[in-house]
Motif scaffolding. Structure first.
Motif, PDB file in Angstrom:
ATOM      1  N   ALA A  43       0.830  -1.206   0.000  1.00 43.12           N
ATOM      2  CA  ALA A  43       0.000   0.000   0.000  1.00 43.12           C
ATOM      3  C   ALA A  43       0.862   1.253   0.000  1.00 43.12           C
ATOM      4  CB  ALA A  43      -0.940  -0.015   1.201  1.00 43.12           C
ATOM      5  N   ARG A  44       1.926   1.238   0.763  1.00 44.46           N
ATOM      6  CA  ARG A  44       2.835   2.386   0.773  1.00 44.46           C
ATOM      7  C   ARG A  44       3.532   2.540  -0.578  1.00 44.46           C
ATOM      8  NH1 ARG A  44       5.352   2.130   6.898  1.00 44.46           N
ATOM      9  NH2 ARG A  44       3.408   2.695   7.942  1.00 44.46           N
ATOM     10  N   ALA A  45       3.861   1.430  -1.212  1.00 41.87           N
ATOM     11  CA  ALA A  45       4.448   1.483  -2.553  1.00 41.87           C
ATOM     12  C   ALA A  45       3.430   2.049  -3.551  1.00 41.87           C
ATOM     13  CB  ALA A  45       4.910   0.095  -2.993  1.00 41.87           C
ATOM     14  N   ALA A  46       2.169   1.646  -3.437  1.00 42.91           N
ATOM     15  CA  ALA A  46       1.123   2.161  -4.325  1.00 42.91           C
ATOM     16  C   ALA A  46       0.969   3.671  -4.154  1.00 42.91           C
ATOM     17  CB  ALA A  46      -0.208   1.457  -4.048  1.00 42.91           C
ATOM     18  N   LEU A  47       1.008   4.152  -2.913  1.00 47.74           N
ATOM     19  CA  LEU A  47       0.948   5.599  -2.680  1.00 47.74           C
ATOM     20  C   LEU A  47       2.134   6.302  -3.323  1.00 47.74           C
ATOM     21  CD1 LEU A  47      -0.211   5.760   1.045  1.00 47.74           C
ATOM     22  CD2 LEU A  47      -1.470   6.594  -0.949  1.00 47.74           C
ATOM     23  N   ALA A  48       3.318   5.713  -3.191  1.00 48.42           N
ATOM     24  CA  ALA A  48       4.510   6.304  -3.800  1.00 48.42           C
ATOM     25  C   ALA A  48       4.378   6.349  -5.324  1.00 48.42           C
ATOM     26  CB  ALA A  48       5.757   5.519  -3.395  1.00 48.42           C
ATOM     27  N   LEU A  49       3.821   5.309  -5.910  1.00 48.19           N
ATOM     28  CA  LEU A  49       3.616   5.297  -7.357  1.00 48.19           C
ATOM     29  C   LEU A  49       2.671   6.410  -7.788  1.00 48.19           C
ATOM     30  CD1 LEU A  49       3.288   1.461  -7.952  1.00 48.19           C
ATOM     31  CD2 LEU A  49       5.134   2.934  -8.799  1.00 48.19           C
ATOM     32  N   GLN A  50       1.656   6.678  -6.980  1.00 50.58           N
ATOM     33  CA  GLN A  50       0.682   7.719  -7.311  1.00 50.58           C
ATOM     34  C   GLN A  50       1.245   9.127  -7.104  1.00 50.58           C
ATOM     35  OE1 GLN A  50      -2.507   6.572  -4.647  1.00 50.58           O
ATOM     36  NE2 GLN A  50      -3.730   5.828  -6.374  1.00 50.58           N
ATOM     37  N   ARG A  51       2.115   9.278  -6.114  1.00 51.36           N
ATOM     38  CA  ARG A  51       2.519  10.615  -5.685  1.00 51.36           C
ATOM     39  C   ARG A  51       3.831  11.125  -6.259  1.00 51.36           C
ATOM     40  NH1 ARG A  51       0.871  10.158   0.687  1.00 51.36           N
ATOM     41  NH2 ARG A  51      -1.377  10.119   0.323  1.00 51.36           N
ATOM     42  N   ASN A  52       4.643  10.267  -6.854  1.00 53.71           N
ATOM     43  CA  ASN A  52       5.920  10.743  -7.378  1.00 53.71           C
ATOM     44  C   ASN A  52       6.307   9.964  -8.619  1.00 53.71           C
ATOM     45  OD1 ASN A  52       7.490   8.387  -6.592  1.00 53.71           O
ATOM     46  ND2 ASN A  52       7.153   9.086  -4.497  1.00 53.71           N
TER      47      ASN A  52
END
Length: 112
Positions: A43-52
């Motif tokens: 989930a944290r990786a998915a957020l990183a993919l979305q945000r940067n």
């Protein structure tokens, strides 16, 4: 970098047996501690993919996956889409849904 500690260390730190720790996790979250931690990392990786615009290799390294390929396989198994497609087609998707669905959100906030 976010990496899981061995289950044995967690059990020792919480003064329970490894078997009991697994049972507590299964009863509370429907999965073992290793899977719970993996869902949080994904989930944290998915957020990183979305945000940067970090590369998949950078995201994999940041969240403790052994390689971009390992992240991609585990990500696709959980999110039903590869990380690149998720980044392109799901910019507003709830990246935390696997954690939320498993009831792990309170636990996710406790981890560094």
């Amino acid at each position: 970098m976010l990496r899981p500690g061995p289950v044995e260390q967690t059990a020792t730190a919480t003064a329970v047996s490894v078997g009991h720790l697994h049972q507590v996790f299964r009863d509370a979250y429907g999965c073992g501690p290793a899977r719970a931690f993996e869902l949080i990392r994904l989930a944290r990786a998915a957020l990183a993919l979305q945000r940067n615009h970090l590369s998949l290799a950078e995201v994999a390294a940041e969240f403790g996956f052994s390689s971009p390929y390992h992240l991609s396989r585990r990500f696709a198994a959980t999110y039903r889409t590869p990380p690149g497609a998720f980044r392109r087609t799901q910019p507003a998707a709830d990246a935390m849904w696997p954690v939320r669905q498993a009831g792990l959100l309170p636990l996710a906030h406790l981890l560094p």
